[in-house]
Scaffold this active site. Structure first.
Site, PDB file in Angstrom:
ATOM      1  N   CYS A   1       0.836  -1.211   0.000  1.00 41.10           N
ATOM      2  CA  CYS A   1       0.000   0.000   0.000  1.00 41.10           C
ATOM      3  C   CYS A   1       0.869   1.259   0.000  1.00 41.10           C
ATOM      4  CB  CYS A   1      -0.920   0.020   1.227  1.00 41.10           C
ATOM      5  SG  CYS A   1      -2.040  -1.375   1.282  1.00 41.10           S
TER       6      CYS A   1
ATOM      7  N   ARG B   1      -7.884  -4.294  -3.273  1.00 43.45           N
ATOM      8  CA  ARG B   1      -7.425  -3.108  -4.014  1.00 43.45           C
ATOM      9  C   ARG B   1      -8.388  -2.839  -5.173  1.00 43.45           C
ATOM     10  NH1 ARG B   1      -2.391  -2.476  -1.806  1.00 43.45           N
ATOM     11  NH2 ARG B   1      -1.625  -4.435  -0.940  1.00 43.45           N
TER      12      ARG B   1
HETATM   13  C1  BEZ Z   1       0.540  -4.667   1.788  1.00 46.97           C
HETATM   14  O1  BEZ Z   1       1.734  -4.931   1.786  1.00 46.97           O
HETATM   15  O2  BEZ Z   1       0.108  -3.574   1.451  1.00 46.97           O
HETATM   16  C2  BEZ Z   1      -0.412  -5.739   2.202  1.00 46.97           C
HETATM   17  C3  BEZ Z   1      -0.098  -7.058   1.908  1.00 46.97           C
HETATM   18  C4  BEZ Z   1      -0.972  -8.059   2.289  1.00 46.97           C
HETATM   19  C5  BEZ Z   1      -2.152  -7.747   2.948  1.00 46.97           C
HETATM   20  C6  BEZ Z   1      -2.474  -6.418   3.197  1.00 46.97           C
HETATM   21  C7  BEZ Z   1      -1.605  -5.413   2.811  1.00 46.97           C
END
Ligand code: BEZ
Length: 219
Positions: free
Chosen positions: A55, A132
């Site tokens: 993110c 997402r």
């Molecule tokens: C992230 O790295 O943004 C992420 C990865 C897995 C689950 C939720 C967020």
């Protein structure tokens, strides 16, 4: 015995439908989509959680291309099911660690009001984090495109911008955009709907003609 996968009925606004309006608390204050949007396009995107690596790379990527979204009359707005305090702490942390200020509002959707309206919770993936999602909404607040990515793969800014370019070109010139189209490439002349149009397609001069239903022209 196979594992039970949650199947929750979710409403996902579809292409061509009016994007659901909402009022939400954001890092730029409370706003109502329909008022905040004005006559702009909107990219409404959700992320799973603050202070997570993928993110963070996406927020940096959206910010890096912020001017390009603005040039296309597009406003960005993020969302996750985190508190406004968490959002502000994360934005502050990003600024401290990278020097980058996030220029667009981020919705603190703690009651999941917006996430539910936009089908951003895919319960088989997570019941607490939004996937997402990307909604491209036009100035009439019509959903023009939606894309969903999983939790563990970040989005591609080139593709989001390319899709906006394609939608704006389609609207402006009444054409269609072929596979892998990018600005400057030839566009597709819509297939004929009447015999007169068929005659015109067959006899007309075009930049590329495969057959009456697949004709390309330069803009
Ligand atoms: C992230 O790295 O943004 C992420 C990865 C897995 C689950 C939720 C967020």
């Amino acid at each position: 015995m196979s594992e039970e996968i949650p199947q929750t009925p979710s409403s996902i606004p579809k292409i061509g439908e009016k994007a659901p309006d909402f009022t939400a608390v954001t890092t730029h204050g409370e706003l109502t989509l329909s008022e905040w949007q004005g006559d702009s396009w909107v990219v409404l995107f959700s992320h799973p959680a603050d202070f997570t690596p993928v993110c963070t790379t996406e927020f940096l990527a959206f910010t890096e291309r912020f001017d390009e979204f603005q040039k296309r009359n597009v406003k960005l707005i993020g969302l996750s099911i985190d508190s406004i305090h968490s959002h502000m702490a994360w934005m502050n942390n990003i600024r401290e660690k990278t020097g980058v200020t996030i220029p667009f509002p981020v919705i603190a959707d703690l009651d999941m009001n917006v996430a539910k309206k936009y089908g951003m919770l895919h319960e088989a993936e997570s019941t607490t984090a939004t996937v997402r999602a990307v909604f491209i909404i036009d100035p009439d607040r019509v959903v023009r495109a939606l894309v969903y990515y999983p939790l563990n793969a970040g989005r591609n800014m080139d593709e989001i911008l390319r899709l906006i370019d394609a939608l704006q070109t389609v609207d402006k010139y009444g054409v269609a955009c072929p596979a892998n189209w990018k600005p400057g490439d030839m566009v597709i002349v819509p297939p004929p709907k009447t015999v007169n149009e068929l005659e015109e397609r067959l006899s007309g001069n075009y930049d590329e003609k495969i057959d009456f239903y697949l004709i390309k022209k330069k803009l």
